[in-house]
Structure formats: C-alpha cells, structure tokens
Design a protein around this motif. Structure first.
Motif, PDB file in Angstrom:
ATOM      1  N   LEU A   1      -6.909   6.622  -7.362  1.00  0.00           N
ATOM      2  CA  LEU A   1      -8.077   7.363  -7.827  1.00  0.00           C
ATOM      3  C   LEU A   1      -8.245   8.667  -7.055  1.00  0.00           C
ATOM      4  O   LEU A   1      -8.187   9.895  -7.657  1.00  0.00           O
ATOM      5  CB  LEU A   1      -9.207   6.646  -7.568  1.00  0.00           C
ATOM      6  CG  LEU A   1      -9.577   5.281  -8.366  1.00  0.00           C
ATOM      7  CD1 LEU A   1     -10.531   4.555  -7.914  1.00  0.00           C
ATOM      8  CD2 LEU A   1      -9.590   5.841  -9.846  1.00  0.00           C
ATOM      9  N   ASP A   2      -7.976   8.687  -5.775  1.00  0.00           N
ATOM     10  CA  ASP A   2      -7.978   9.905  -5.146  1.00  0.00           C
ATOM     11  C   ASP A   2      -7.441   9.677  -3.619  1.00  0.00           C
ATOM     12  O   ASP A   2      -6.838   8.384  -3.337  1.00  0.00           O
ATOM     13  CB  ASP A   2      -9.425  10.592  -4.726  1.00  0.00           C
ATOM     14  CG  ASP A   2     -10.332   9.654  -4.005  1.00  0.00           C
ATOM     15  OD1 ASP A   2     -10.052   9.011  -3.212  1.00  0.00           O
ATOM     16  OD2 ASP A   2     -11.432   9.395  -4.844  1.00  0.00           O
ATOM     17  N   ARG A   3      -7.325  10.523  -2.631  1.00  0.00           N
ATOM     18  CA  ARG A   3      -6.579  10.259  -1.423  1.00  0.00           C
ATOM     19  C   ARG A   3      -7.276   9.619  -0.498  1.00  0.00           C
ATOM     20  O   ARG A   3      -6.854   9.110   0.586  1.00  0.00           O
ATOM     21  CB  ARG A   3      -6.345  11.796  -0.610  1.00  0.00           C
ATOM     22  CG  ARG A   3      -5.269  12.575  -1.480  1.00  0.00           C
ATOM     23  CD  ARG A   3      -5.067  13.954  -0.880  1.00  0.00           C
ATOM     24  NE  ARG A   3      -4.780  13.905   0.593  1.00  0.00           N
ATOM     25  CZ  ARG A   3      -3.401  13.920   0.875  1.00  0.00           C
ATOM     26  NH1 ARG A   3      -2.603  13.680   0.027  1.00  0.00           N
ATOM     27  NH2 ARG A   3      -3.069  13.733   2.242  1.00  0.00           N
ATOM     28  N   VAL A   4      -8.790   9.079  -0.573  1.00  0.00           N
ATOM     29  CA  VAL A   4      -9.546   8.443   0.391  1.00  0.00           C
ATOM     30  C   VAL A   4      -9.728   7.026  -0.080  1.00  0.00           C
ATOM     31  O   VAL A   4      -9.527   6.094   0.320  1.00  0.00           O
ATOM     32  CB  VAL A   4     -10.794   9.098   0.645  1.00  0.00           C
ATOM     33  CG1 VAL A   4     -11.979   8.492   1.465  1.00  0.00           C
ATOM     34  CG2 VAL A   4     -10.356  10.602   1.219  1.00  0.00           C
ATOM     35  N   ASN A   5      -9.932   6.780  -1.511  1.00  0.00           N
ATOM     36  CA  ASN A   5     -10.646   5.736  -2.030  1.00  0.00           C
ATOM     37  C   ASN A   5      -9.260   4.522  -2.092  1.00  0.00           C
ATOM     38  O   ASN A   5      -8.285   4.839  -2.632  1.00  0.00           O
ATOM     39  CB  ASN A   5     -11.185   5.807  -3.406  1.00  0.00           C
ATOM     40  CG  ASN A   5     -11.711   4.558  -3.901  1.00  0.00           C
ATOM     41  OD1 ASN A   5     -10.965   3.544  -4.335  1.00  0.00           O
ATOM     42  ND2 ASN A   5     -13.009   4.475  -3.879  1.00  0.00           N
ATOM     43  N   TRP A   6      -9.514   3.427  -1.763  1.00  0.00           N
ATOM     44  CA  TRP A   6      -8.418   2.309  -1.824  1.00  0.00           C
ATOM     45  C   TRP A   6      -8.742   1.343  -2.809  1.00  0.00           C
ATOM     46  O   TRP A   6      -8.564   0.003  -2.428  1.00  0.00           O
ATOM     47  CB  TRP A   6      -8.020   1.865  -0.305  1.00  0.00           C
ATOM     48  CG  TRP A   6      -7.480   2.836   0.183  1.00  0.00           C
ATOM     49  CD1 TRP A   6      -7.788   3.761   1.382  1.00  0.00           C
ATOM     50  CD2 TRP A   6      -5.991   2.746   0.255  1.00  0.00           C
ATOM     51  NE1 TRP A   6      -6.847   4.270   1.674  1.00  0.00           N
ATOM     52  CE2 TRP A   6      -5.404   3.853   1.349  1.00  0.00           C
ATOM     53  CE3 TRP A   6      -4.815   2.348  -0.430  1.00  0.00           C
ATOM     54  CZ2 TRP A   6      -4.213   4.221   1.698  1.00  0.00           C
ATOM     55  CZ3 TRP A   6      -3.478   2.645  -0.190  1.00  0.00           C
ATOM     56  CH2 TRP A   6      -3.155   3.600   0.867  1.00  0.00           C
ATOM     57  N   THR A   7      -9.549   1.736  -3.818  1.00  0.00           N
ATOM     58  CA  THR A   7      -9.852   0.649  -4.919  1.00  0.00           C
ATOM     59  C   THR A   7      -8.726   0.625  -5.781  1.00  0.00           C
ATOM     60  O   THR A   7      -8.422   2.039  -6.344  1.00  0.00           O
ATOM     61  CB  THR A   7     -11.084   0.853  -5.645  1.00  0.00           C
ATOM     62  OG1 THR A   7     -12.228   0.788  -4.677  1.00  0.00           O
ATOM     63  CG2 THR A   7     -11.335   0.111  -6.883  1.00  0.00           C
TER      64      THR A   7
ATOM     65  N   ASP B   1       0.748  -1.157  -0.212  1.00  0.00           N
ATOM     66  CA  ASP B   1      -0.136  -0.005   0.139  1.00  0.00           C
ATOM     67  C   ASP B   1       1.047   1.163   0.118  1.00  0.00           C
ATOM     68  O   ASP B   1       1.688   1.567   0.738  1.00  0.00           O
ATOM     69  CB  ASP B   1      -0.763   0.064   1.268  1.00  0.00           C
ATOM     70  CG  ASP B   1      -0.123  -0.153   2.477  1.00  0.00           C
ATOM     71  OD1 ASP B   1       0.828  -1.031   2.582  1.00  0.00           O
ATOM     72  OD2 ASP B   1      -0.328   0.515   3.601  1.00  0.00           O
ATOM     73  N   ASP B   2       0.382   2.114  -0.779  1.00  0.00           N
ATOM     74  CA  ASP B   2       1.434   3.411  -1.005  1.00  0.00           C
ATOM     75  C   ASP B   2       0.506   4.322  -1.202  1.00  0.00           C
ATOM     76  O   ASP B   2      -0.242   4.769  -2.283  1.00  0.00           O
ATOM     77  CB  ASP B   2       2.320   3.151  -2.024  1.00  0.00           C
ATOM     78  CG  ASP B   2       3.178   4.277  -2.518  1.00  0.00           C
ATOM     79  OD1 ASP B   2       3.007   5.409  -1.690  1.00  0.00           O
ATOM     80  OD2 ASP B   2       3.943   4.604  -3.193  1.00  0.00           O
ATOM     81  N   ALA B   3       0.189   5.213  -0.144  1.00  0.00           N
ATOM     82  CA  ALA B   3      -0.645   6.598   0.062  1.00  0.00           C
ATOM     83  C   ALA B   3      -0.295   7.587  -0.968  1.00  0.00           C
ATOM     84  O   ALA B   3      -0.982   8.387  -1.673  1.00  0.00           O
ATOM     85  CB  ALA B   3      -0.799   6.913   1.225  1.00  0.00           C
ATOM     86  N   GLY B   4       1.040   7.623  -1.517  1.00  0.00           N
ATOM     87  CA  GLY B   4       1.578   8.426  -2.373  1.00  0.00           C
ATOM     88  C   GLY B   4       1.682   7.941  -3.758  1.00  0.00           C
ATOM     89  O   GLY B   4       2.301   8.803  -4.850  1.00  0.00           O
ATOM     90  N   ASP B   5       1.138   6.953  -4.335  1.00  0.00           N
ATOM     91  CA  ASP B   5       1.237   6.328  -5.470  1.00  0.00           C
ATOM     92  C   ASP B   5       0.368   7.461  -6.327  1.00  0.00           C
ATOM     93  O   ASP B   5      -1.019   7.640  -6.185  1.00  0.00           O
ATOM     94  CB  ASP B   5       0.625   5.079  -5.474  1.00  0.00           C
ATOM     95  CG  ASP B   5       0.840   4.415  -6.856  1.00  0.00           C
ATOM     96  OD1 ASP B   5       0.754   5.079  -8.009  1.00  0.00           O
ATOM     97  OD2 ASP B   5       0.702   2.917  -6.796  1.00  0.00           O
ATOM     98  N   PRO B   6       0.815   8.031  -7.533  1.00  0.00           N
ATOM     99  CA  PRO B   6       0.232   8.779  -8.463  1.00  0.00           C
ATOM    100  C   PRO B   6      -0.933   8.095  -9.013  1.00  0.00           C
ATOM    101  O   PRO B   6      -1.870   8.982  -9.586  1.00  0.00           O
ATOM    102  CB  PRO B   6       1.372   9.199  -9.247  1.00  0.00           C
ATOM    103  CG  PRO B   6       2.444   8.305  -9.069  1.00  0.00           C
ATOM    104  CD  PRO B   6       2.216   7.780  -7.733  1.00  0.00           C
ATOM    105  N   ASN B   7      -1.000   6.876  -9.229  1.00  0.00           N
ATOM    106  CA  ASN B   7      -1.991   6.058  -9.960  1.00  0.00           C
ATOM    107  C   ASN B   7      -3.216   5.997  -9.141  1.00  0.00           C
ATOM    108  O   ASN B   7      -4.393   5.469  -9.558  1.00  0.00           O
ATOM    109  CB  ASN B   7      -1.525   4.478 -10.122  1.00  0.00           C
ATOM    110  CG  ASN B   7      -0.362   4.402 -11.158  1.00  0.00           C
ATOM    111  OD1 ASN B   7      -0.539   5.074 -12.390  1.00  0.00           O
ATOM    112  ND2 ASN B   7       0.713   3.953 -10.659  1.00  0.00           N
TER     113      ASN B   7
END
Ligand code: MG
Length: 471
Positions: free
Chosen positions: A203-209, A195-201
């Motif tokens: 969808l947004d900062r909240v969604n983890w799909t 899991d990488d919160a900073g991944d530019p791919n």
C-alpha cells in the motif's frame, strides 16, 4: 598415591596415563583436581571484548584467569551498547572464582531490573559474560559444556539453514542455485522471509497491511520452494513481526496446505494476545522468541498458549543455563524449542552444546551461508557444521579455539580488540557462596542499586543490526 596438579591433567589426554596408572588411579586423580573443595581456586584476572560485524553486530567476550585458562562468549543484535555493561560486570568479576556462575547470574539479575528499559542490552551483555563463564568452567574441570548442563541426550544437533541475505523467488536462477547449495550441504530444514519492503504490491512504505497482491506473492514464494526442494525438506517462513493481525491470520490460513515447519513472528512477539489469536485461528504452527528475554519473558507466551514453538536466541536471552531453563519451562507446556541463531561458531557451538541436552529441542538456526570464508576460518576447528548437524565433542568447554586472525578481519573499525578491562578492580565483587562478602553480603553486578553501571562507550557502536539484515 602419586600427586598430580590440575594443569598436568588438563594439558593432554588422560589416555597415555591409562596404562601406567590404571583407570581407578586416573579417576582418583581427576576427582582430586576437579573437586570444588580440593582444587586450587581459580581467580578471574580480566574480562576483555572484541566487536565484529558479520551477519550483524556481534560482541565477543573473553574471561581470563590466574591459571592461564580463558573462556569465550558472544552476544548479538541487542549487543549494541553492551560493551559498557560487560565492562561493569567484568569489574565485579575481577578476583572472583569463575565457577560460581549461578551466584553471579542471579546477583546480576536482581542487582539490575532487567525489564522494560533495562531489558535487551543488559540481558545481552549478561548473556555473553555468562556464556564465557561456562566455557571457562568446562576447561577448568576438563569437561564439555553439555556435561555441565546435565549430560547429553543426543550427539548430533540438527541445524537449519536460513536461505541467506537475498530472498528466494520463483523462477530465478540465483534462488535455484541457493536451494541446491542448501540441499547439497545436507540440511533437512531451511527458512525463508515473507516480508518484502520492496514489494510493489504494498500500500505504501509504512503500512504493513498486506494487499491481495502481496499475499499472493507470499503464497507463490512458498509454493516455489515447496515444489523445488526435496519432499523431506522442512520449510519455515518468517514475517518479522511487521504485519497486522488480519494479515497474519490470513497468511497463516492460506499457507496451511504447504505444511510449514512454522510461521515465525506473524505479529510482534510482545503482542501475546494477538499472537494467541493467530495461533488459535490456524493449523500452521506459530513460532516466536528471538526477541524475548529470560524465563519471565516467555512465561506469558506459554501460559496463554500463544505459540507452538519458542525461539530464544542463546546469545541474547540471558545465557546458556538460562536458555536451558527456558526450554525446561516450555517442556512443561509441551512446546518444543528451535533456537534463533545469527552468531559465529563460538555462539553456535554454545547453543549446540545446550541443545544436545534439551529433551524438547527441535532444530537450531544457522545464518552464515553467505559468509562461508569467515564461517570456516573463525575457529581453528574449521567448519563445525557437517551434513546439517553440529556434533559437540568431548573437548572441555566449547571445544573450540578462536582463530583471531580470521575474526579480526571482521573487526568493527575503531573498536578495541581484546584489550585489558579499563578501570579493573573498582568493583565490589559478586556474592559467591563462601567467598568474601558471604552468600548474602555482596551486591549485584551494578554495585548495588540501579543495576550495571553504564559508562560511556569508547567510540559509538554501530546501530543494532547495522547491516539491515533480516533474521
Ligand atoms: Mg526471525
């Protein structure tokens, strides 16, 4: 027969006596001093705490007795807010015999609720106290914890290195150097985070799909590690329970060719049906348990065959003996155990002592690779990991002595450092067999209904996992 007091036996090795007395005499003397019916009764005189921040917020507990023997324990993560609960337990323990650990533990559990809102922090506090009692019991009886837990079946406990605070990425010099360090230190297993919160791919900062770009990034990360490490390196990956079910199943499926040791928390551990769905959809082994407490917490995971591997954290799951019981319960389902671990050498050795007696033990986590100065100086025995294993010794209890000078360098500012228990002696005592109050007459650690009495903490503790570091 010549008489010996317990201190004379505990002070040093029995070997110098061997020639003078002969082994039968030594055995007789040891039995006389260690026998529950003949030994002088120990009494708990104080329960003290110290708060440190290294990998995360950790609480150290020290239990003192009237005979100069002390025990050390530790709790982590959910330790935030544990101090008032530890003090409540401590007040109940003052004046008690520290060797009746099960009686104390069960009274504490049933005196509180230890579920729902009274889960994590209460159990975590109980864990630190229980662990310190085992160190104390071992020292009092002159045997290591592994002996008290049933006797060891392995002398070396396998350790795996978490890759550290900065995740490893393809074609990156830091990552290559960190991988070389892990190999050079002798580890045969390691873990990375997906899991990488900073991944530019994202969808947004909240969604983890996870998007296709995010999934591809995960696959390339594992491919890089698989190809960069020697063939005999076992590799695990952690998703920290952030993703949705569809993502979890897709990632687990696409990682199958890499033969991971396990995929950790692909969905939150409390979502047992979802976890089972992931597990039954893939050949990638699924693991979870670092945020699950006591046997009751693991029961549904096992009954629903939701995991291939369980990962209780011995510094928050309820204690060292409770961890052994969780392992035994998993053993009946043919599920191995790989303890989560972010603790200091005190907690790591407590875990290793128990893992040396667990048949279904797989591998134990170590998370201080970026904290080597603290790690190697935390106890007087130095670095307790050698070539990827911890080898618990024959020394009593944990077999370790805290180097307070080193540990104090990581003290949480403004917190007390092993100061006497405030308001000691207010408690009613736990129910110890044959002790005051009798086996049925005492009250729980909370003094009866409602569980551990929670008093305001002296100074606000830092937020849970205040460093924001992942596990
Ligand atoms: Mg984890």
């Amino acid at each position: 027969m010549k008489r010996f007091n317990r201190r004379s036996l505990m002070k040093g090795s029995l070997m110098p006596l061997a020639g003078a007395l002969g082994l039968p005499s030594i055995s007789e003397a040891a039995q006389a001093t260690a026998s529950a019916s003949r030994r002088p009764k120990l009494r708990i005189t104080d329960v003290r705490t110290a708060e440190v921040q290294v990998h995360s917020y950790q609480v150290l507990v020290r239990i003192d007795t009237d005979q100069g023997i002390s025990g050390l324990g530790e709790c982590v993560d959910a330790a935030t807010g544990a101090i008032p609960n530890i003090r409540a337990f401590g007040r109940q323990l003052i004046g008690q015999d520290p060797l009746n650990i099960e009686a104390f533990w069960e009274r504490a559990r049933t005196g509180g609720i230890f579920n729902g809102a009274q889960a994590g922090q209460f159990t975590c506090a109980l864990t630190a106290v229980e662990s310190a009692l085992w160190d104390l019991a071992g020292k009092a009886l002159g045997v290591p914890i592994w002996q008290l837990m049933g006797g060891r079946i392995r002398s070396q406990v396998r350790i795996y290195a978490d890759a550290g605070a900065r995740e490893l990425r393809p074609n990156d010099d830091y990552s290559k150097n960190q991988m070389k360090r892990i190999v050079d230190m002798g580890f045969l297993a390691t873990k990375t985070d997906l899991d990488d919160a900073g991944d530019p791919n994202r969808l947004d900062r909240v969604n983890w799909t996870a998007t296709v770009g995010e999934v591809d990034r995960m696959i390339e990360q594992i491919r890089f590690l698989r190809e960069g490490y020697p063939k005999n390196m076992n590799l695990a990956a952690d998703m920290h329970g952030r993703y949705d079910l569809g993502t979890a199943k897709r990632v687990a499926k696409e990682l199958e060719p890499f033969k991971l040791m396990w995929l950790e928390e692909p969905v939150p551990p409390g979502e047992v049906d979802a976890m089972a769905d992931v597990r039954h959809s893939t050949s990638t082994p699924i693991a979870c348990g670092e945020n699950v407490y006591m046997r009751w917490g693991f029961r549904e995971l096992l009954e629903k065959k939701a995991v291939d591997i369980i990962q209780p954290d011995f510094q928050k799951c309820g204690g060292l003996l409770e961890a052994r019981k969780i392992a035994d319960m998993a053993h009946t389902y043919y599920v191995p155990l790989a303890p989560h671990g972010v603790s200091s050498p005190i907690g790591m050795m407590g875990t290793a002592q128990v893992c040396s007696v667990i048949p279904n033990f797989l591998v134990q986590e170590w998370h201080w690779i970026d904290e080597m100065d603290s790690w190697t100086n935390w106890v007087q025995e130095g670095n307790i990991i050698n070539k990827g294993v911890i080898a618990p010794t024959d020394a009593p209890g944990l077999g370790l002595t805290l180097n307070e000078e080193a540990a104090k360098r990581r003290q949480v500012p403004g917190t007390p450092w092993f100061e006497p228990l405030p308001n000691a002696g207010r408690g009613r005592g736990f129910s110890a067999p044959g002790g005051p109050g009798g086996p049925d007459g005492g009250r729980g650690a909370g003094g009866g209904r409602g569980g551990a009495a929670v008093a305001p903490a002296a100074g606000a503790p830092p937020a849970a996992n205040a460093g924001g570091r992942q596990q």
